[in-house]
Design a protein around this motif. Structure first.
Motif, mmCIF file in Angstrom:
data_model
loop_
_atom_site.group_PDB
_atom_site.id
_atom_site.type_symbol
_atom_site.label_atom_id
_atom_site.label_comp_id
_atom_site.label_asym_id
_atom_site.label_seq_id
_atom_site.Cartn_x
_atom_site.Cartn_y
_atom_site.Cartn_z
ATOM 1 N N PRO A 1 -0.656 -13.332 3.236
ATOM 2 C CA PRO A 1 -1.279 -12.143 2.647
ATOM 3 C C PRO A 1 -0.313 -11.215 1.936
ATOM 4 O O PRO A 1 0.827 -11.021 2.368
ATOM 5 C CB PRO A 1 -1.892 -11.443 3.869
ATOM 6 C CG PRO A 1 -1.059 -11.899 5.019
ATOM 7 C CD PRO A 1 -0.671 -13.300 4.708
ATOM 8 N N ALA A 2 -0.784 -10.647 0.824
ATOM 9 C CA ALA A 2 -0.087 -9.520 0.212
ATOM 10 C C ALA A 2 -0.219 -8.316 1.134
ATOM 11 O O ALA A 2 -1.259 -8.122 1.757
ATOM 12 C CB ALA A 2 -0.699 -9.218 -1.155
ATOM 13 N N ASP A 3 0.838 -7.505 1.216
ATOM 14 C CA ASP A 3 0.763 -6.370 2.143
ATOM 15 C C ASP A 3 1.344 -5.078 1.586
ATOM 16 O O ASP A 3 1.633 -4.148 2.327
ATOM 17 C CB ASP A 3 1.428 -6.708 3.477
ATOM 18 C CG ASP A 3 2.888 -7.117 3.333
ATOM 19 O OD1 ASP A 3 3.450 -6.965 2.232
ATOM 20 O OD2 ASP A 3 3.462 -7.593 4.332
ATOM 21 N N LEU A 4 1.522 -5.005 0.250
ATOM 22 C CA LEU A 4 2.002 -3.763 -0.338
ATOM 23 C C LEU A 4 1.620 -3.709 -1.810
ATOM 24 O O LEU A 4 1.748 -4.704 -2.529
ATOM 25 C CB LEU A 4 3.526 -3.640 -0.206
ATOM 26 C CG LEU A 4 4.107 -2.264 -0.557
ATOM 27 C CD1 LEU A 4 3.700 -1.228 0.483
ATOM 28 C CD2 LEU A 4 5.625 -2.322 -0.676
ATOM 29 N N VAL A 5 1.143 -2.536 -2.241
ATOM 30 C CA VAL A 5 0.898 -2.257 -3.654
ATOM 31 C C VAL A 5 1.854 -1.146 -4.067
ATOM 32 O O VAL A 5 1.917 -0.099 -3.422
ATOM 33 C CB VAL A 5 -0.558 -1.826 -3.914
ATOM 34 C CG1 VAL A 5 -0.776 -1.534 -5.398
ATOM 35 C CG2 VAL A 5 -1.536 -2.887 -3.433
ATOM 36 N N VAL A 6 2.622 -1.381 -5.137
ATOM 37 C CA VAL A 6 3.585 -0.399 -5.627
ATOM 38 C C VAL A 6 3.120 0.060 -7.001
ATOM 39 O O VAL A 6 2.878 -0.764 -7.891
ATOM 40 C CB VAL A 6 5.000 -0.999 -5.719
ATOM 41 C CG1 VAL A 6 6.008 0.064 -6.145
ATOM 42 C CG2 VAL A 6 5.415 -1.613 -4.379
ATOM 43 N N MET A 7 3.015 1.365 -7.187
ATOM 44 C CA MET A 7 2.551 1.904 -8.464
ATOM 45 C C MET A 7 3.186 3.257 -8.724
ATOM 46 O O MET A 7 3.803 3.861 -7.829
ATOM 47 C CB MET A 7 1.024 2.021 -8.483
ATOM 48 C CG MET A 7 0.442 2.964 -7.457
ATOM 49 S SD MET A 7 -1.377 3.074 -7.560
ATOM 50 C CE MET A 7 -1.891 1.423 -7.084
ATOM 51 N N ALA A 8 3.046 3.720 -9.958
ATOM 52 C CA ALA A 8 3.544 5.047 -10.327
ATOM 53 C C ALA A 8 2.637 6.121 -9.730
ATOM 54 O O ALA A 8 1.436 5.892 -9.542
ATOM 55 C CB ALA A 8 3.586 5.191 -11.851
ATOM 56 N N GLY B 1 5.613 8.206 -2.180
ATOM 57 C CA GLY B 1 6.254 7.160 -1.398
ATOM 58 C C GLY B 1 5.215 6.441 -0.560
ATOM 59 O O GLY B 1 4.210 5.947 -1.074
ATOM 60 N N ASN B 2 5.463 6.389 0.736
ATOM 61 C CA ASN B 2 4.487 5.790 1.653
ATOM 62 C C ASN B 2 3.349 6.788 1.822
ATOM 63 O O ASN B 2 3.360 7.641 2.700
ATOM 64 C CB ASN B 2 5.144 5.466 2.986
ATOM 65 C CG ASN B 2 4.283 4.570 3.848
ATOM 66 O OD1 ASN B 2 3.080 4.494 3.654
ATOM 67 N ND2 ASN B 2 4.901 3.896 4.802
ATOM 68 N N THR B 3 2.341 6.663 0.970
ATOM 69 C CA THR B 3 1.338 7.721 0.795
ATOM 70 C C THR B 3 0.305 7.791 1.910
ATOM 71 O O THR B 3 -0.377 8.796 2.052
ATOM 72 C CB THR B 3 0.584 7.505 -0.531
ATOM 73 O OG1 THR B 3 -0.067 6.222 -0.483
ATOM 74 C CG2 THR B 3 1.549 7.545 -1.704
ATOM 75 N N GLY B 4 0.148 6.731 2.660
ATOM 76 C CA GLY B 4 -0.945 6.672 3.623
ATOM 77 C C GLY B 4 -2.246 6.192 3.009
ATOM 78 O O GLY B 4 -3.254 6.053 3.702
ATOM 79 N N VAL B 5 -2.214 5.907 1.704
ATOM 80 C CA VAL B 5 -3.399 5.403 1.012
ATOM 81 C C VAL B 5 -3.447 3.884 1.152
ATOM 82 O O VAL B 5 -2.409 3.206 1.124
ATOM 83 C CB VAL B 5 -3.374 5.792 -0.481
ATOM 84 C CG1 VAL B 5 -4.527 5.145 -1.241
ATOM 85 C CG2 VAL B 5 -3.425 7.303 -0.631
ATOM 86 N N GLN B 6 -4.634 3.357 1.306
ATOM 87 C CA GLN B 6 -4.857 1.922 1.297
ATOM 88 C C GLN B 6 -5.929 1.596 0.263
ATOM 89 O O GLN B 6 -6.938 2.292 0.176
ATOM 90 C CB GLN B 6 -5.301 1.412 2.677
ATOM 91 C CG GLN B 6 -4.237 1.502 3.737
ATOM 92 C CD GLN B 6 -4.657 0.805 5.023
ATOM 93 O OE1 GLN B 6 -5.795 0.380 5.184
ATOM 94 N NE2 GLN B 6 -3.725 0.679 5.950
ATOM 95 N N ILE B 7 -5.669 0.553 -0.508
ATOM 96 C CA ILE B 7 -6.665 0.047 -1.454
ATOM 97 C C ILE B 7 -7.013 -1.368 -1.020
ATOM 98 O O ILE B 7 -6.123 -2.217 -0.902
ATOM 99 C CB ILE B 7 -6.139 0.060 -2.895
ATOM 100 C CG1 ILE B 7 -5.898 1.506 -3.347
ATOM 101 C CG2 ILE B 7 -7.123 -0.620 -3.848
ATOM 102 C CD1 ILE B 7 -5.342 1.630 -4.749
ATOM 103 N N ALA B 8 -8.282 -1.596 -0.760
ATOM 104 C CA ALA B 8 -8.741 -2.885 -0.233
ATOM 105 C C ALA B 8 -7.981 -3.252 1.040
ATOM 106 O O ALA B 8 -7.729 -4.422 1.315
ATOM 107 C CB ALA B 8 -8.606 -3.981 -1.282
ATOM 108 N N GLY B 9 -7.595 -2.234 1.792
ATOM 109 C CA GLY B 9 -6.899 -2.460 3.049
ATOM 110 C C GLY B 9 -5.412 -2.681 2.920
ATOM 111 O O GLY B 9 -4.725 -2.889 3.929
ATOM 112 N N VAL B 10 -4.852 -2.651 1.704
ATOM 113 C CA VAL B 10 -3.426 -2.884 1.480
ATOM 114 C C VAL B 10 -2.735 -1.536 1.244
ATOM 115 O O VAL B 10 -3.165 -0.762 0.385
ATOM 116 C CB VAL B 10 -3.197 -3.818 0.277
ATOM 117 C CG1 VAL B 10 -1.708 -4.045 0.047
ATOM 118 C CG2 VAL B 10 -3.920 -5.138 0.494
ATOM 119 N N PRO B 11 -1.656 -1.234 1.976
ATOM 120 C CA PRO B 11 -0.964 0.052 1.811
ATOM 121 C C PRO B 11 -0.421 0.231 0.390
ATOM 122 O O PRO B 11 0.000 -0.738 -0.258
ATOM 123 C CB PRO B 11 0.179 -0.031 2.833
ATOM 124 C CG PRO B 11 -0.269 -1.043 3.825
ATOM 125 C CD PRO B 11 -1.087 -2.036 3.071
#
Length: 292
Positions: A156-163, A202-212
Motif C-alpha cells: 500500500p501507498a501510505d503518504l501523499v506529499v503536496m504543496a 508538514g504532517n498536517t493530520g489530514v487524510q485523503i482516502a485514508g492516506v496521510p
C-alpha cells in the motif's frame, strides 16, 4: 530571546522517510535491485524439468552529498552582540534543512545533488489535464496514483506529499450543495473525500482516502508550460531510504581564517544520501494543467 528567525520550509517529507544511519566511510552507497526474478510453474509430470529462470540484478549507486552553509561574522558582533552567533547558526541549520528537503524532492542526482522523488526513473505518471480544475475532478487522480502504487509495488501507498496551496485548494472544495468535501474529524463527517484540520503544515493530520497528507514548501510550483503547476507525490514511505550521518548537521568555527580582519568563519555541513529507486513502482507523480 524573541528574535524572529527567517521563516524556513523545514524538512517535513524528509522526516517521513525511512531514516537510516550513513555508513562510517565512503562517498557512494550501492544497493542491489533484482530486475529478473525466479520463475515458477506447474511440473508437468513426475521427474520432468521444473521451471528455472536465473535471477539477475542491477546495482543502484547513489552518491553521498554534502550540504553546507557558511557565514563570516565580525568578532565584535560575536563578543559584543547579544546571541548573534546562535541566531546565525540556527538560521544556517534551517537553510540546510530546507535544502535537504528540496533535494529529496527535485534533486537531479547530478553535479553532487541527491536524486529526488521527482526524478526516479520508472515511477508511474498520472496526468491531470483540466482547464477548469475542481476538487471533485482531482480526487480520482489521487485515487489513481494510490492504486498505481498498490498495483506496481504490491504494497500500500501510505503518504501523499503536496504543496500547501494544493491542500488548501482541496480543503476549499464544496459539493453541489455547498458543503465542504474535506471535513474536520470532530464534525463526524459522512461521505467525505478526506478528513483533518485546515490549519497545519508538514504532517498536517489530514487524510485523503485514508492516506496521510504531508505538505512541503519544497514541492515545486513552477512546472508546466506556464511555469505555474505544482506536483503531487504518492509514495510508500518504507521504500524512501534517507541516509544521514548521526550527530549532524555539524557546526565548525574558524577564528584565524581572516584573523587580521577580526573575522570569524562559521561553517555548518552534513552528509546525506537518498535511495528512492529501489522500487520505482512505490512512487506515483500527479502532474498537468489541472494543478495550476
Amino acid at each position: 530571546d524573541l528574535a524572529a528567525d527567517l521563516a524556513r520550509s523545514g524538512r517535513p517529507f524528509a522526516n517521513e522517510c525511512t531514516n537510516l544511519p550513513l555508513p562510517d566511510d565512503g562517498m557512494t552507497i550501492n544497493v542491489s535491485r533484482v530486475t529478473t526474478g525466479a520463475s515458477a510453474a506447474i511440473q508437468a509430470t513426475e521427474n520432468s524439468a521444473v521451471s528455472n529462470t536465473d535471477v539477475d540484478d542491477t546495482l543502484i549507486t547513489e552518491s553521498v552529498s554534502t550540504i553546507a552553509s557558511g557565514q563570516q561574522i565580525s568578532r565584535q558582533a560575536i563578543e559584543r552582540g547579544t546571541g548573534i552567533d546562535s541566531l546565525i547558526a540556527a538560521d544556517m541549520m534551517g537553510a540546510m534543512a530546507a535544502q535537504l528537503e528540496s533535494q529529496i524532492i527535485v534533486g537531479t542526482g547530478g553535479s553532487g545533488q541527491l536524486r529526488g522523488v521527482n526524478n526516479i526513473v520508472g515511477q508511474t505518471a498520472v496526468t491531470y489535464t483540466d482547464a477548469s480544475p475542481t476538487v471533485a475532478e482531482l480526487f480520482p487522480k489521487i485515487i489513481d496514483a494510490i492504486q498505481s502504487v498498490n498495483s506496481n509495488r504490491f504494497a500500500p501507498a501510505d503518504l501523499v506529499v503536496m504543496a500547501p496551496r494544493r491542500l488548501g485548494f482541496l480543503q476549499a472544495g464544496l459539493d453541489t450543495t455547498g458543503r465542504p468535501i474535506i471535513l474536520p474529524t470532530n464534525n463526524v463527517p459522512q461521505n467525505s473525500m478526506g478528513t483533518g484540520p485546515v490549519a497545519g503544515y508538514g504532517n498536517t493530520g489530514v487524510q485523503i482516502a485514508g492516506v496521510p497528507v504531508v505538505t512541503s514548501g519544497a514541492v515545486p510550483t513552477d512546472k508546466g508550460a506556464g511555469s505555474n503547476e505544482d506536483r503531487i507525490y504518492v509514495v510508500r514511505r518504507s521504500d524512501m531510504l534517507l541516509f544521514e550521518q548521526q550527530g549532524q548537521p555539524a557546526l565548525v568555527r574558524f577564528d584565524a581564517t581572516a584573523g587580521l580582519n577580526l573575522t570569524v568563519t562559521l561553517v555548518a555541513y552534513e552528509y546525506a544520501c537518498a535511495i528512492f529507486g529501489r522500487y520505482p513502482g512505490s512512487i506515483s507523480t500527479i502532474s498537468g494543467t489541472g494543478l495550476v
